[in-house]
Design an enzyme around this catalytic site. Structure first.
Site, PDB file in Angstrom:
ATOM      1  N   LYS A 197      18.697   0.991   4.985  1.00  0.00           N
ATOM      2  CA  LYS A 197      19.066  -0.260   5.652  1.00  0.00           C
ATOM      3  C   LYS A 197      19.626   0.018   7.043  1.00  0.00           C
ATOM      4  O   LYS A 197      19.360  -0.699   7.990  1.00  0.00           O
ATOM      5  CB  LYS A 197      20.092  -1.012   4.787  1.00  0.00           C
ATOM      6  CG  LYS A 197      20.486  -2.371   5.324  1.00  0.00           C
ATOM      7  CD  LYS A 197      19.338  -3.358   5.239  1.00  0.00           C
ATOM      8  CE  LYS A 197      19.615  -4.660   5.941  1.00  0.00           C
ATOM      9  NZ  LYS A 197      18.385  -5.376   6.300  1.00  0.00           N
TER      10      LYS A 197
ATOM     11  N   ASN B  58      35.297 -23.997   1.838  1.00  0.00           N
ATOM     12  CA  ASN B  58      34.050 -23.449   2.397  1.00  0.00           C
ATOM     13  C   ASN B  58      33.257 -24.600   2.978  1.00  0.00           C
ATOM     14  O   ASN B  58      33.265 -25.691   2.409  1.00  0.00           O
ATOM     15  CB  ASN B  58      33.178 -22.829   1.297  1.00  0.00           C
ATOM     16  CG  ASN B  58      33.671 -21.475   0.884  1.00  0.00           C
ATOM     17  OD1 ASN B  58      34.660 -20.978   1.403  1.00  0.00           O
ATOM     18  ND2 ASN B  58      32.980 -20.884  -0.074  1.00  0.00           N
TER      19      ASN B  58
HETATM   20  O1  M6R Z   1      20.284  -2.652  12.298  1.00  0.00           O
HETATM   21  P1  M6R Z   1      19.176  -2.666  13.324  1.00  0.00           P
HETATM   22  O2  M6R Z   1      18.692  -4.039  13.617  1.00  0.00           O
HETATM   23  O3  M6R Z   1      19.529  -1.929  14.560  1.00  0.00           O
HETATM   24  O4  M6R Z   1      17.986  -1.870  12.623  1.00  0.00           O
HETATM   25  C1  M6R Z   1      16.827  -1.565  13.319  1.00  0.00           C
HETATM   26  C2  M6R Z   1      15.690  -1.310  12.364  1.00  0.00           C
HETATM   27  O5  M6R Z   1      15.940  -0.181  11.573  1.00  0.00           O
HETATM   28  C3  M6R Z   1      15.457  -2.506  11.430  1.00  0.00           C
HETATM   29  O6  M6R Z   1      15.250  -3.657  12.196  1.00  0.00           O
HETATM   30  C4  M6R Z   1      14.247  -2.290  10.525  1.00  0.00           C
HETATM   31  O7  M6R Z   1      13.085  -2.165  11.282  1.00  0.00           O
HETATM   32  C5  M6R Z   1      14.134  -3.454   9.572  1.00  0.00           C
HETATM   33  N1  M6R Z   1      15.107  -3.358   8.538  1.00  0.00           N
HETATM   34  C6  M6R Z   1      12.783  -3.578   8.984  1.00  0.00           C
HETATM   35  O8  M6R Z   1      12.667  -4.721   8.215  1.00  0.00           O
END
Ligand code: M6R
Length: 603
Positions: A598, A99
């Site tokens: 997420k 690594n």
């Molecule tokens: O996976 P993505 O970057 O496309 O997700 C977009 C949003 O759902 C994401 O950036 C969300 O706003 C964040 N998890 C917030 O912290």
């Protein structure tokens, strides 16, 4: 991010190695492999993609009796994710897993090639095993050759090596990448690049320190440092796997904030030459006929898009527009074929962003995705992809994903500039020097974190937060507000500093908390005037700057920098820590905030 496991003992070596690798899967990887030495017989298996592929390849293989085994999950840095580049790497009669990055591998490789050694892979790792064997061929004993090999390596490494010349032994070395050795009552020996791979298998471990190397054998552990023997210092292993994955941090979000320095180094690897940005993954014709860039994303990724739009116009000298994916889908946009459509997404699966990517393709636009997840739907859909290399992000609140997106977008704005001849050599050198600074800039300073933790207790109430900034610090303010609201459930808005007097200033009173981003190197005096206007109306001000601001109620200092981009990244860390500490004080589940997922795969 790569993972390492090792096992020396008489039980099911294959099963133990594969189990250990499974525990490291959360770190992200694109290929995997194991090598097992029983007596003087080697068996090895490698597979691209998920561990199930490796499991399938090893289905007919088993060990009986004592064996030495090493295993690895590889997250490609030098060379593509192919079977040949997967670890373990073979010499004549030895295998190695590694690594980290061997910075002087090219120099070592050139010397070995000149001496007649044949290399199979494109990796930096392969030099280790060939160097080891060439030293043995020159008459050294295995331990002497291993010690000498390690002394010639520059960079970061955690290494395991097995060789027919000394069976029933695993050599190890650590410098800059984590490595743990564990033992149990049956005198079996285990290795892991993280606790998670060892939990349940052994109870006593040695967390190796930088500069330590040695070997494990049937009789015990030999450990040394600078040629002197060291008595291993054993510690008890944590019992919970989840706690182990958090590596001592309270939440994944905290761990991911602290990881940013390391992952940003990974983001930059191989992409910065002295006077040029290198994206091997891009076809040089990508920008042919392109006069405009359209950036499109959701949430945090949208904030990265918006922030980078300042850089595309300022550095890349190219017309740039930014779209929220859910808005673009139904606005019947005019999409022109001289526009490069750039989708930005951590997951590569966000439904709205994915649909806009398909729309852009259908309209005949060239498409690029900036993404953290290889083989995700967006990466497969787009004409081209740049991976951000943040490793798996577990906290719902994006932190390291945002940091790596920003760095990739910044580099891409420079790539556009160099392709279009819009930037001079000196300016490019300066930008590259700035980029190289960023991993150090985002390293969390313990004193700063403690100050933010203490300060956070004053910001648990109030009727709202305004995060304000100008220019590229306005999207950063939006991101700071999003971080706070999603994990603390307090109302927060991001606003351009200069806009406050056009309405929101009506809200100003002591219960309105203003987090003011005041970079010294970008429009400082203008921002200062805007903050003074709020201060005059008795809003509570928390200023983030390298320069104390007498009208602020609270002040979070950042280091003095000579350019606004390091200020941007340092303030980013401050905002992440501030929102996290407020949310922790409020007793919220920082990693899994209510109502959020997420990956948002629905419209
Ligand atoms: O996976 P993505 O970057 O496309 O997700 C977009 C949003 O759902 C994401 O950036 C969300 O706003 C964040 N998890 C917030 O912290």
């Amino acid at each position: 991010m790569c993972g390492i496991v090792g096992y020396l003992g008489k039980h099911d070596t294959k099963g133990i190695l594969l189990d250990g690798l499974k525990e490291l899967e959360y770190r992200g990887y694109d290929s995997a492999g194991i090598a097992v030495l029983q007596g003087d017989e080697f068996s090895y298996f490698k597979a691209v993609g998920k561990l199930v592929n490796l499991e399938a390849k090893t289905a007919g293989f088993s060990t009986s009796g004592f064996a030495a085994g090493i295993g690895h999950t590889r997250w490609a840095t030098h060379g593509k994710p192919t079977e040949i580049n997967a670890h373990p790497h073979l010499g004549e009669s030895s295998y190695v897993v590694h690594n980290g990055i061997i910075e002087n591998y090219q120099e070592l490789k050139n010397a070995l090639v000149a001496g007649g050694v044949h290399f199979l892979s494109q990796t930096d790792t392969e030099v280790i095993v060939h160097l080891f064997e060439s030293l043995m061929n020159s008459g050294m004993e295995p331990m002497q050759a291993f010690r000498e090999t390690v002394s010639r390596l520059k960079g970061a490494y955690a290494i395991l090596l097995i060789t027919k010349q000394m069976p029933d032994t695993i050599f190890f070395a650590k410098h800059g990448s984590p490595m743990i050795v564990g033992v149990n009552e049956s005198d079996e020996k285990f290795f892991g690049s993280s606790d998670a791979a060892l939990i349940g298998k052994c109870n006593r471990v040695v967390y190796l320190e930088d500069g330590q190397l040695g070997f494990v054998s049937r009789t015990g552990i030999h450990l040394e440092n600078s040629n002197a023997c060291v008595v291993p210092r054993f510690a008890a292993l944590p019992e919970s796997k989840l706690a182990a994955q958090k590596e001592g941090f309270r939440f994944f979000m905290e761990k991911e904030i602290y990881e940013q320095s390391e992952v940003l180094s990974d983001t930059l690897i191989g992409r910065l030459a002295d006077e040029a940005i290198v994206f091997d993954e891009l076809d040089p014709s990508l920008l042919d006929g392109i006069n405009e860039i359209k950036l499109c994303a959701c949430g945090t990724s949208y904030h990265a898009a918006l922030a980078s739009s300042y850089l595309f116009e300022r550095l890349g000298k190219i017309r740039t527009s930014v779209e929220i994916a859910s808005e673009l889908r139904y606005k019947e946009p005019l999409l022109c074929s001289d526009t490069l459509f750039v989708a930005i997404s951590q997951s590569g699966e966000t439904a709205d962003t994915l649909e806009t990517l398909k729309m852009a393709r259908a309209a005949g636009l060239k498409t690029l995705v900036i993404c953290n997840v290889d083989n995700s739907s967006m990466v497969r859909e787009a004409d081209a992809a740049i991976l951000t290399r943040a490793g798996i992000e577990k906290g719902v609140a994006s932190t390291k994903a945002f940091a790596t997106q920003m760095v990739v977008l910044w580099m891409f704005s420079l790539y556009v500039a160099q392709t279009k001849g819009a930037i001079g050599t000196q300016a490019m050198r300066e930008q590259i020097a700035l980029l190289r600074e960023i991993p150090a800039v985002v390293k969390v300073d313990d004193g700063l974190h403690e100050r933010i933790r203490r300060l956070s207790k004053r910001y648990l109430h109030g009727h709202g937060f305004f995060f304000i900034g100008r220019d590229i610090f306005f999207p950063l303010a939006l991101e700071g507000a999003l971080k706070l609201k999603e994990i603390s459930y307090l109302h927060a808005e991001g606003y351009p500093s200069g806009e406050m007097k056009h309405g929101p200033i009506a809200l100003a009173d002591p219960e309105l908390f203003t987090i003011a981003l005041m970079p010294k190197n970008l429009l400082y005096d203008k921002t200062k005037s805007n903050v003074e206007e709020l201060s005059a109306r008795d809003a509570t001000i928390c200023a983030i700057s390298d320069t104390p601001f007498e009208k602020a109620d609270d002040f979070i200092p950042i280091a003095a920098h000579a350019h606004y981009m390091p200020e941007f990244f340092e303030m980013m860390v401050v905002l992440q820590l501030l929102s996290m500490e407020i949310a922790i004080r409020l007793g919220n589940d920082v990693d899994m905030p209510r109502n959020l997922a997420k990956s948002v795969t629905v419209e």
